[in-house]
Design an enzyme around this catalytic site. Structure first.
Site, PDB file in Angstrom:
ATOM      1  N   ALA A  15     -13.018 -64.195 -77.404  1.00 39.38           N
ATOM      2  CA  ALA A  15     -14.273 -63.453 -77.301  1.00 39.38           C
ATOM      3  C   ALA A  15     -15.332 -64.116 -78.176  1.00 39.38           C
ATOM      4  CB  ALA A  15     -14.061 -62.008 -77.735  1.00 39.38           C
ATOM      5  N   CYS A  16     -16.574 -63.799 -77.893  1.00 38.80           N
ATOM      6  CA  CYS A  16     -17.726 -64.309 -78.635  1.00 38.80           C
ATOM      7  C   CYS A  16     -17.525 -64.069 -80.125  1.00 38.80           C
ATOM      8  CB  CYS A  16     -18.980 -63.593 -78.147  1.00 38.80           C
ATOM      9  SG  CYS A  16     -20.480 -64.114 -78.983  1.00 38.80           S
ATOM     10  N   PRO A  17     -17.787 -65.038 -80.956  1.00 43.27           N
ATOM     11  CA  PRO A  17     -18.405 -66.333 -80.724  1.00 43.27           C
ATOM     12  C   PRO A  17     -17.408 -67.485 -80.607  1.00 43.27           C
ATOM     13  CG  PRO A  17     -18.390 -65.949 -83.058  1.00 43.27           C
ATOM     14  CD  PRO A  17     -17.722 -64.744 -82.403  1.00 43.27           C
ATOM     15  N   ASP A  42     -14.316 -64.756 -71.174  1.00 47.66           N
ATOM     16  CA  ASP A  42     -15.298 -63.824 -71.725  1.00 47.66           C
ATOM     17  C   ASP A  42     -16.558 -63.840 -70.860  1.00 47.66           C
ATOM     18  OD1 ASP A  42     -16.980 -62.250 -73.251  1.00 47.66           O
ATOM     19  OD2 ASP A  42     -17.136 -63.668 -74.911  1.00 47.66           O
ATOM     20  N   ASP A  48     -23.882 -67.230 -73.482  1.00 43.10           N
ATOM     21  CA  ASP A  48     -23.745 -67.883 -74.788  1.00 43.10           C
ATOM     22  C   ASP A  48     -23.727 -69.407 -74.671  1.00 43.10           C
ATOM     23  OD1 ASP A  48     -23.580 -65.362 -75.905  1.00 43.10           O
ATOM     24  OD2 ASP A  48     -21.395 -65.399 -76.096  1.00 43.10           O
TER      25      ASP A  48
END
Length: 81
Positions: A15-17, A42, A48
């Site tokens: 998941a981010c980041p 994700d 992103d």
């Protein structure tokens, strides 16, 4: 899956980041103009990684989604130093 790339990064399940951080690390060891293929799960990675490429001046050659997987092909930028 593309076949014309110099390195592959599996960012599935991250998941981010984390996908962007792993991409930054993977690009650091590539030479200028080499191609990195990334696969992620994700949904936020699309936005992103587009932003990351724009900010870092690495060329996002392709970005697409198939069956819940996000695929990216990124060319490492040429240094202007």
């Amino acid at each position: 899956m593309p076949s014309n790339y110099d390195a592959e990064l599996d960012a599935m399940g991250l998941a981010c980041p984390l996908p962007v951080l792993r991409i930054r690390k993977a690009l650091a060891v590539l030479s200028e103009n080499q191609i990195l293929y990334v696969i992620a799960t994700d949904p936020g990675s699309l936005k992103d990684i587009q932003a990351f490429s724009r900010i870092t001046k690495n060329e996002l050659l392709e970005a697409y989604e198939t069956e819940g997987k996000y695929h990216f092909i990124i060319r490492k930028r040429v240094s202007t130093n």
